[in-house]
Write an enzyme that holds these catalytic residues in place. Structure first.
Site, short mmCIF file in Angstrom:
data_model
loop_
_atom_site.label_atom_id
_atom_site.label_comp_id
_atom_site.label_asym_id
_atom_site.label_seq_id
_atom_site.Cartn_x
_atom_site.Cartn_y
_atom_site.Cartn_z
N ASP A 8 -39.92 -33.24 -19.70
CA ASP A 8 -39.58 -32.59 -18.44
C ASP A 8 -40.54 -33.10 -17.36
O ASP A 8 -41.76 -33.00 -17.51
CB ASP A 8 -39.71 -31.07 -18.57
N ASP A 129 -26.33 -24.00 -18.84
CA ASP A 129 -27.48 -23.11 -18.96
C ASP A 129 -27.00 -21.69 -18.80
O ASP A 129 -26.28 -21.37 -17.85
CB ASP A 129 -28.51 -23.43 -17.88
#
Length: 240
Positions: A8, A129
Site C-alpha cells: 500500500d 469494498d
C-alpha cells in the site's frame, strides 16, 4: 489459491492503514521497490499494489513508486487506487501493470468497467469494498445502498477478470477475514474472487481454503510485515 502480498503506497512509502484511516498509517518500508523485490524473491507469484493517495485524490499520485516496483520485479502486479478513466487504465497497462483494479468507478460508472474489460481482456478487475455487505466508495469514505453480491453479479457478462473483495472493518485490524461473507460472494458469482481485509494468520488462510468456496486467492499486508504470517508457510498452505 494465490497469495497476493500487499504493498500500500502513501507518500511514496509502503504503509498499512488501520481500518482504512489515512491518519492511522504505519510505514513498513520507505523503499516499496525493495519490498516488492523481497516478496518476489520469497516466491510470490503476484503483487497487489494500492495507490492510497490516488484512491482519495481520484487520480494517480504514487506513479514513481509504482514504476520503480515494475522496474525492480518481473512477476505480474495488480494495481488499484485512483484509476477512474480509460486514459489512466491505458497508461498503467502500457507501463506494465498486469491488471488494473477499478473500485469507486465500478459503482459510479459501470459502463467504463465494461468498456475496459472488453478492450483489455483479462486485465481488468473490480475492487468491491464493503461494510456490513454494502459497497463503500471513494477510499471507503462514502457508503452506498448497493449490496456486494448484486454489484458482482452485474459484471458477470462483462469479462471482468477478478473481484477483490475487502471487508473494511477487518482491514488492517488483524481480526481475521470475514470468511463467511467472502465465501458467500465467491459462490454467488462466476467471477473469480480474491479475499482481502483482515488476513492475519496462517489459520485465516486455512479457513479461507477450508471454506471450499472457489476463491482465486487472498491478499495479505500487515500480517506479512509484522511477521504474524511466515511468507514461506503461507505460500505452502495455499499451494496444497
Amino acid at each position: 489459491m494465490i497469495l497476493y502480498p500487499a504493498i500500500d503506497l502513501k507518500d511514496g512509502q509502503a504503509v498499512r492503514l488501520y481500518k482504512g484511516d489515512m491518519d492511522k498509517a504505519t510505514v513498513f518500508n520507505d523503499s516499496p521497490a525493495a519490498q516488492a523485490r523481497a516478496f518476489q524473491d520469497a516466491g510470490c507469484a503476484w503483487l497487489h499494489l494500492v495507490d492510497l493517495n490516488g484512491a482519495f485524490a481520484g487520480a494517480p499520485v504514487n506513479a514513481a513508486a509504482v514504476e520503480a516496483i515494475l522496474a525492480e520485479t518481473s512477476v505480474p502486479a495488480q494495481l488499484g487506487g485512483g484509476i477512474r478513466d480509460m486514459a489512466t487504465i491505458e497508461m498503467w497497462l502500457g507501463k506494465g501493470i498486469a491488471r488494473v483494479i477499478l473500485g469507486t468507478v465500478a459503482v459510479e460508472d459501470p459502463e467504463l468497467v465494461r468498456a475496459a474489460a472488453k478492450a483489455f481482456p483479462g486485465q481488468v478487475a473490480v475492487g468491491l469494498d464493503a461494510r456490513a455487505g454494502r459497497v463503500a466508495t471513494r477510499g471507503w469514505a462514502e457508503e452506498t445502498d448497493l449490496m456486494v453480491t448484486d454489484l458482482a453479479r452485474s459484471f458477470e457478462d462483462a469479462g471482468v477478470a477478478a473481484i477483490i473483495y475487502t471487508d473494511i472493518d477487518r482491514d488492517g485490524a488483524m481480526q481475521g477475514p470475514n470468511v463467511a461473507a467472502t465465501a458467500a460472494l465467491a459462490r454467488a458469482t462466476s467471477i473469480p474472487v480474491i479475499a482481502s481485509g483482515g488476513v492475519s494468520s496462517l489459520d485465516d488462510l486455512r479457513a479461507l481454503k477450508a471454506s471450499g468456496a472457489p476463491l482465486d486467492g487472498a491478499i495479505s499486508g500487515r500480517a506479512l510485515y509484522d511477521g504474524a504470517i511466515d511468507l514461506a508457510e503461507a505460500l505452502a498452505v495455499l499451494a496444497d
